[in-house]
Design an enzyme around this catalytic site. Sequence first.
Site, PDB file in Angstrom:
ATOM      1  N   GLU A  53       0.834  -1.208   0.000  1.00 56.88           N
ATOM      2  CA  GLU A  53       0.000   0.000   0.000  1.00 56.88           C
ATOM      3  C   GLU A  53       0.870   1.260   0.000  1.00 56.88           C
ATOM      4  O   GLU A  53       1.870   1.336   0.726  1.00 56.88           O
ATOM      5  CB  GLU A  53      -0.914  -0.015   1.229  1.00 56.88           C
ATOM      6  N   LYS A 126      -9.223   2.773  -3.296  1.00 61.02           N
ATOM      7  CA  LYS A 126      -9.688   2.182  -2.035  1.00 61.02           C
ATOM      8  C   LYS A 126     -11.047   2.743  -1.653  1.00 61.02           C
ATOM      9  O   LYS A 126     -11.230   3.956  -1.555  1.00 61.02           O
ATOM     10  CB  LYS A 126      -8.643   2.475  -0.952  1.00 61.02           C
ATOM     11  N   CYS A 163      -6.025  -2.875   1.878  1.00 63.60           N
ATOM     12  CA  CYS A 163      -5.919  -2.807   3.331  1.00 63.60           C
ATOM     13  C   CYS A 163      -7.283  -2.896   4.025  1.00 63.60           C
ATOM     14  O   CYS A 163      -7.882  -3.962   4.083  1.00 63.60           O
ATOM     15  CB  CYS A 163      -5.142  -1.558   3.727  1.00 63.60           C
TER      16      CYS A 163
END
Length: 288
Positions: A53, A126, A163
């Site tokens: 990430e 994301k 994540c």
Amino acid sequence: MSRIIKSGLIQMSLPMTEGEGTIEEIKEAMVQKHIPLIEEAGRQGVQILCLQEIFNTPYFCPGQDKAWYASAEAVPGPTTDRMAEYAKKYNMVMIVPVYEREAAGFLYNTAAVIDADGTYLGKYRKNHIPHTSGFWEKFFFKPGNMGYPVFQTKYAKVGVYICYDRHFPDGARVLGLNGAEIVYNPSATVAGLSQYLWKLEQPAHAAANGYFMGCINRVGTEKPWNLGKFYGTSYFVDPRGQIIAQASEDNDELLVTEFDLDMIDEVRSTWQFFRDRRPETYEKLVEL
């Protein structure tokens, strides 16, 4: 005929941090630290490589310093163009997570997908943005607005989850419905409750949807934020939910493994995840 894929994950600690150089110098140091392992992946014949990430910066979200807005860049842009050269050189698909600047005030936690010939295929932003317990991401990132795309690469259909997304099964299911064969989850997570969930949630996604996953976490501690220890333990998991390869908790590492995509058909022929689902019944259970 078997569809054998060789895939790699890179977990990395921070070589230079805030106060030790400019933001651009810190980013360049992180890229330079990655390059030998990217090259090694190419030499080993890795076909699909995923980085962690926001791979070229610290995980700066424990603070709320708007100076880090300057580390965001266009996607496609300088870093994705640079990584595309390695993708083309080694005939290697690359998933490249960076801090994206679409326009002033429009900043995203993004992963670009680059095909084996260096072609930029698109990006995932994301969707689930935490704002709690030192992960103050809403200060830095807007929620994703591009859904859950799946990219047809040279070797496989690839999806990306990033994540905190892994705590939400909904997007993981959509990636399966959209045809993903491998889902990569680049992450930055520290020891504590999440370390237990790290080996629970993603194998569950893989097993519930019948695809492979590659899960990446950075290593080390990062000053001046001192959020905790990033515990690495990057791994691959198969469509039965079995972890098939795993990296260390502490070391900069390239994790490489091979797996057969035909296993997806075998698993889905046994457990009919998509045939037997009943979306018309789920709607009655939810009233928002």
